[in-house]
Design a protein around this motif. Structure first.
Motif, PDB file in Angstrom:
ATOM      1  N   GLY A 193     -38.437 -60.341 -45.602  1.00 45.21           N
ATOM      2  CA  GLY A 193     -39.844 -60.002 -45.621  1.00 45.21           C
ATOM      3  C   GLY A 193     -40.112 -58.539 -45.427  1.00 45.21           C
ATOM      4  N   GLY A 194     -41.374 -58.275 -45.191  1.00 50.24           N
ATOM      5  CA  GLY A 194     -41.810 -56.922 -44.918  1.00 50.24           C
ATOM      6  C   GLY A 194     -41.202 -56.449 -43.613  1.00 50.24           C
ATOM      7  N   SER A 195     -41.411 -55.248 -43.325  1.00 53.82           N
ATOM      8  CA  SER A 195     -40.803 -54.670 -42.151  1.00 53.82           C
ATOM      9  C   SER A 195     -41.860 -54.423 -41.092  1.00 53.82           C
ATOM     10  CB  SER A 195     -40.132 -53.358 -42.553  1.00 53.82           C
ATOM     11  OG  SER A 195     -39.356 -52.850 -41.520  1.00 53.82           O
ATOM     12  N   ARG A 196     -41.528 -54.656 -39.848  1.00 53.99           N
ATOM     13  CA  ARG A 196     -42.456 -54.350 -38.769  1.00 53.99           C
ATOM     14  C   ARG A 196     -42.000 -53.060 -38.107  1.00 53.99           C
ATOM     15  NH1 ARG A 196     -41.919 -57.314 -33.299  1.00 53.99           N
ATOM     16  NH2 ARG A 196     -39.895 -56.530 -32.705  1.00 53.99           N
ATOM     17  N   TRP A 197     -42.902 -52.380 -37.441  1.00 55.62           N
ATOM     18  CA  TRP A 197     -42.604 -51.101 -36.812  1.00 55.62           C
ATOM     19  C   TRP A 197     -42.315 -51.293 -35.326  1.00 55.62           C
ATOM     20  CZ3 TRP A 197     -41.966 -47.142 -39.988  1.00 55.62           C
ATOM     21  CH2 TRP A 197     -42.593 -47.161 -41.225  1.00 55.62           C
ATOM     22  N   SER A 198     -41.364 -50.542 -34.801  1.00 51.11           N
ATOM     23  CA  SER A 198     -41.177 -50.518 -33.353  1.00 51.11           C
ATOM     24  C   SER A 198     -42.051 -49.377 -32.808  1.00 51.11           C
ATOM     25  CB  SER A 198     -39.709 -50.303 -32.988  1.00 51.11           C
ATOM     26  OG  SER A 198     -39.259 -49.046 -33.414  1.00 51.11           O
TER      27      SER A 198
ATOM     28  N   GLY B  93     -39.351 -51.020 -39.429  1.00 53.19           N
ATOM     29  CA  GLY B  93     -39.701 -49.756 -40.075  1.00 53.19           C
ATOM     30  C   GLY B  93     -38.926 -49.661 -41.375  1.00 53.19           C
ATOM     31  N   TYR B  94     -38.295 -48.516 -41.616  1.00 49.65           N
ATOM     32  CA  TYR B  94     -37.402 -48.363 -42.768  1.00 49.65           C
ATOM     33  C   TYR B  94     -35.953 -48.526 -42.343  1.00 49.65           C
ATOM     34  CZ  TYR B  94     -41.102 -46.685 -45.830  1.00 49.65           C
ATOM     35  OH  TYR B  94     -42.234 -46.593 -46.606  1.00 49.65           O
ATOM     36  N   GLU B  95     -35.736 -49.197 -41.235  1.00 46.31           N
ATOM     37  CA  GLU B  95     -34.401 -49.337 -40.677  1.00 46.31           C
ATOM     38  C   GLU B  95     -34.126 -50.781 -40.317  1.00 46.31           C
ATOM     39  OE1 GLU B  95     -33.349 -45.679 -38.170  1.00 46.31           O
ATOM     40  OE2 GLU B  95     -35.515 -45.887 -37.917  1.00 46.31           O
ATOM     41  N   CYS B  96     -33.067 -50.997 -39.562  1.00 53.58           N
ATOM     42  CA  CYS B  96     -32.694 -52.314 -39.071  1.00 53.58           C
ATOM     43  C   CYS B  96     -32.547 -52.219 -37.557  1.00 53.58           C
ATOM     44  CB  CYS B  96     -31.361 -52.749 -39.669  1.00 53.58           C
ATOM     45  SG  CYS B  96     -31.365 -52.816 -41.480  1.00 53.58           S
ATOM     46  N   CYS B  97     -33.149 -53.169 -36.863  1.00 53.73           N
ATOM     47  CA  CYS B  97     -33.040 -53.226 -35.411  1.00 53.73           C
ATOM     48  C   CYS B  97     -32.148 -54.395 -35.033  1.00 53.73           C
ATOM     49  CB  CYS B  97     -34.423 -53.383 -34.771  1.00 53.73           C
ATOM     50  SG  CYS B  97     -35.454 -51.909 -34.950  1.00 53.73           S
ATOM     51  N   ARG B  98     -31.454 -54.257 -33.929  1.00 57.64           N
ATOM     52  CA  ARG B  98     -30.532 -55.301 -33.467  1.00 57.64           C
ATOM     53  C   ARG B  98     -31.288 -56.515 -32.956  1.00 57.64           C
ATOM     54  NH1 ARG B  98     -25.676 -55.469 -34.934  1.00 57.64           N
ATOM     55  NH2 ARG B  98     -25.037 -56.426 -33.001  1.00 57.64           N
ATOM     56  N   GLY B  99     -30.677 -57.670 -33.129  1.00 59.19           N
ATOM     57  CA  GLY B  99     -31.259 -58.926 -32.666  1.00 59.19           C
ATOM     58  C   GLY B  99     -31.894 -59.659 -33.817  1.00 59.19           C
ATOM     59  N   GLY B 100     -32.397 -60.861 -33.537  1.00 60.06           N
ATOM     60  CA  GLY B 100     -33.132 -61.603 -34.560  1.00 60.06           C
ATOM     61  C   GLY B 100     -32.299 -62.059 -35.713  1.00 60.06           C
TER      62      GLY B 100
END
Length: 173
Positions: free
Chosen positions: A29-34, A136-143
């Motif tokens: 899906g779309g990306s969420r921002w931290s 965002g335009y990246e990948c975050c750990r988890g999920g």
């Protein structure tokens, strides 16, 4: 960006937060921002500025327009390939979840970018790993794919609980 759906049966069952499937934007899906750091708006602007920068070589400038040099070729940022849409996206080893970020026509950095046929790209795509989510335009750990905020996911926690019960029963007998 947008808040996510519950992410399918298992995601709905476990209250998934990161699978934005129902938004119509992407495999994950779309990306969420931290709020800060990885996946934040400021890092998103850094990404955009790198892409539009002359030193990167991804764009050529003609008559006030930024023209994409090689639409099918990846753009590299933080050792991760990015593409000008899902039709150009190529899954790379370890990046099993495709992420998408729409390009708004009024975007200050990306709003004046065109393909060589004068059409405009509609999204940026990239891949995240199994235990990452679009951020965002990246990948975050988890999920991970089971839909948890923790590495391993809730599905792993259930598995660990079953193993503990099994081992405890074996020790009793």
């Amino acid at each position: 960006m947008s808040s996510g759906s519950k992410g399918g049966f298992l995601g709905g069952l476990f209250g998934r937060k990161h699978g934005h499937q129902s938004s119509g934007y992407g495999t994950r899906g779309g990306s969420r921002w931290s709020t800060s750091g990885v996946g934040s708006h400021s890092r998103g602007n850094t990404f955009k500025n790198m892409i539009v920068g002359a030193a990167a070589g991804y764009l050529t400038y003609q008559a006030g327009k930024a023209i994409i040099r090689a639409a099918a070729g990846p753009m590299m940022w933080n050792n991760r390939p990015y593409y000008w849409g899902s039709n150009y996206y190529r899954q790379s080893p370890g990046h099993t979840n495709m992420c998408r970020m729409p390009i708004e026509s009024g975007d200050p950095q990306f709003g004046n970018i065109y393909f060589q046929d004068n059409s405009r790209p509609r999204e940026i795509t990239w891949g995240c790993g199994y235990y990452e989510y679009c951020c965002g335009y990246e990948c975050c750990r988890g999920g991970g794919s089971m839909g948890s905020d923790r590495i391993g996911g809730r599905g792993s926690s259930i598995g660990y609980a079953l193993i503990i019960v099994f081992l405890a029963r074996r020790l009793m007998f």
